[in-house]
Design a protein around this motif. Sequence first.
Motif, mmCIF file in Angstrom:
data_model
loop_
_atom_site.group_PDB
_atom_site.id
_atom_site.type_symbol
_atom_site.label_atom_id
_atom_site.label_comp_id
_atom_site.label_asym_id
_atom_site.label_seq_id
_atom_site.Cartn_x
_atom_site.Cartn_y
_atom_site.Cartn_z
ATOM 1 N N GLU A 29 0.822 -1.213 0.000
ATOM 2 C CA GLU A 29 0.000 0.000 0.000
ATOM 3 C C GLU A 29 0.855 1.263 0.000
ATOM 4 O O GLU A 29 0.609 2.184 -0.777
ATOM 5 C CB GLU A 29 -0.941 0.003 1.210
ATOM 6 C CG GLU A 29 -2.079 -0.986 1.075
ATOM 7 C CD GLU A 29 -2.895 -1.088 2.343
ATOM 8 O OE1 GLU A 29 -4.102 -0.759 2.278
ATOM 9 O OE2 GLU A 29 -2.339 -1.502 3.385
ATOM 10 N N LEU A 30 1.869 1.316 0.889
ATOM 11 C CA LEU A 30 2.723 2.506 0.908
ATOM 12 C C LEU A 30 3.537 2.601 -0.369
ATOM 13 O O LEU A 30 3.709 3.691 -0.926
ATOM 14 C CB LEU A 30 3.644 2.515 2.132
ATOM 15 C CG LEU A 30 4.596 3.710 2.212
ATOM 16 C CD1 LEU A 30 3.832 5.041 2.180
ATOM 17 C CD2 LEU A 30 5.470 3.628 3.457
ATOM 18 N N ALA A 31 4.020 1.470 -0.859
ATOM 19 C CA ALA A 31 4.798 1.483 -2.105
ATOM 20 C C ALA A 31 3.973 2.061 -3.250
ATOM 21 O O ALA A 31 4.457 2.871 -4.041
ATOM 22 C CB ALA A 31 5.278 0.069 -2.440
ATOM 23 N N THR A 32 2.700 1.683 -3.335
ATOM 24 C CA THR A 32 1.818 2.208 -4.385
ATOM 25 C C THR A 32 1.652 3.718 -4.229
ATOM 26 O O THR A 32 1.744 4.465 -5.210
ATOM 27 C CB THR A 32 0.441 1.513 -4.327
ATOM 28 O OG1 THR A 32 0.631 0.123 -4.547
ATOM 29 C CG2 THR A 32 -0.503 2.088 -5.366
ATOM 30 N N ARG A 33 1.426 4.166 -2.990
ATOM 31 C CA ARG A 33 1.250 5.600 -2.742
ATOM 32 C C ARG A 33 2.527 6.388 -3.069
ATOM 33 O O ARG A 33 2.455 7.536 -3.488
ATOM 34 C CB ARG A 33 0.870 5.841 -1.285
ATOM 35 C CG ARG A 33 -0.500 5.356 -0.924
ATOM 36 C CD ARG A 33 -0.720 5.419 0.589
ATOM 37 N NE ARG A 33 -1.974 4.828 0.969
ATOM 38 C CZ ARG A 33 -3.123 5.466 1.065
ATOM 39 N NH1 ARG A 33 -3.176 6.755 0.805
ATOM 40 N NH2 ARG A 33 -4.219 4.840 1.401
ATOM 41 N N ALA A 34 3.683 5.780 -2.824
ATOM 42 C CA ALA A 34 4.961 6.470 -3.046
ATOM 43 C C ALA A 34 5.545 6.188 -4.427
ATOM 44 O O ALA A 34 6.644 6.644 -4.735
ATOM 45 C CB ALA A 34 5.958 6.054 -1.968
ATOM 46 N N ARG A 35 4.818 5.421 -5.223
ATOM 47 C CA ARG A 35 5.269 5.057 -6.577
ATOM 48 C C ARG A 35 6.633 4.362 -6.546
ATOM 49 O O ARG A 35 7.538 4.684 -7.320
ATOM 50 C CB ARG A 35 5.304 6.285 -7.482
ATOM 51 C CG ARG A 35 3.938 6.899 -7.691
ATOM 52 C CD ARG A 35 3.975 7.999 -8.733
ATOM 53 N NE ARG A 35 2.657 8.527 -8.948
ATOM 54 C CZ ARG A 35 2.282 9.737 -8.569
ATOM 55 N NH1 ARG A 35 3.117 10.533 -7.969
ATOM 56 N NH2 ARG A 35 1.053 10.154 -8.811
ATOM 57 N N LEU A 36 6.745 3.412 -5.603
ATOM 58 C CA LEU A 36 7.939 2.564 -5.494
ATOM 59 C C LEU A 36 7.493 1.117 -5.619
ATOM 60 O O LEU A 36 6.323 0.809 -5.416
ATOM 61 C CB LEU A 36 8.619 2.745 -4.130
ATOM 62 C CG LEU A 36 9.223 4.088 -3.790
ATOM 63 C CD1 LEU A 36 9.602 4.135 -2.313
ATOM 64 C CD2 LEU A 36 10.454 4.338 -4.650
ATOM 65 N N SER A 37 8.431 0.231 -5.874
ATOM 66 C CA SER A 37 8.087 -1.188 -5.830
ATOM 67 C C SER A 37 8.112 -1.624 -4.369
ATOM 68 O O SER A 37 8.859 -1.062 -3.557
ATOM 69 C CB SER A 37 9.085 -2.011 -6.646
ATOM 70 O OG SER A 37 10.330 -2.049 -5.979
ATOM 71 N N PRO A 38 7.294 -2.612 -4.011
ATOM 72 C CA PRO A 38 7.315 -3.104 -2.629
ATOM 73 C C PRO A 38 8.700 -3.582 -2.198
ATOM 74 O O PRO A 38 9.099 -3.379 -1.055
ATOM 75 C CB PRO A 38 6.303 -4.253 -2.641
ATOM 76 C CG PRO A 38 5.362 -3.913 -3.752
ATOM 77 C CD PRO A 38 6.226 -3.239 -4.788
ATOM 78 N N SER A 39 9.439 -4.201 -3.104
ATOM 79 C CA SER A 39 10.779 -4.682 -2.737
ATOM 80 C C SER A 39 11.726 -3.512 -2.475
ATOM 81 O O SER A 39 12.551 -3.565 -1.554
ATOM 82 C CB SER A 39 11.344 -5.611 -3.819
ATOM 83 O OG SER A 39 11.498 -4.911 -5.042
#
Length: 196
Positions: A29-39
Amino acid sequence: MTQDDGELDGLVRKRIRALRVAQGWSLEELATRARLSPSSLSRIENGQRRLALDQLVTLARALDTSLDQLVETDTDDVIANPMIDGTHGLMRWPIKAEPGMTVMRQRMTSPPPDNPASMRAHPGREWLVVLSGTAVLMLGHRRFRVETNQAAEFPTMLPHAIGTAGGPCEILGIFDREARRGHHTDKKARPDADRS
């Protein structure tokens, strides 16, 4: 990298994770909001990836905070002593993180004024909690009993006054800049008044 830099790096990584968990968000969820990959986010949180300024700015926004708050390390002024006004039974503490906000503790021994003309109105907002006893809040044409551990919040443009109900009471109030300024002016005009 100095030891201080390493400590700041570790603190920022822990803070990112703590803010994410406090929001109830998964890494995804945070990765999506920050436009990063989860990894990538996982490696940032675990210290396996370098912290880049542009990523910190994006993460701060995604976490609904500022970059300054994300990297803040100043803990020198954690303890604050009150400013005491013994004449009016007041203790005041400024809130450093919110300039203009003040916390006030006051012991009251008199009931609110009977005369509505004695109530004051001024710009601002107030919040108060009764620590002990029972307070009476006069707000416009209404009268409220505020018992121990109950709180009241109201715009100070409504004529208002506060006093006790049958015995001493102690309140803790939070005032914004405008409300504090209105109280300061009222105290000068009516130095013997027991009021909010």
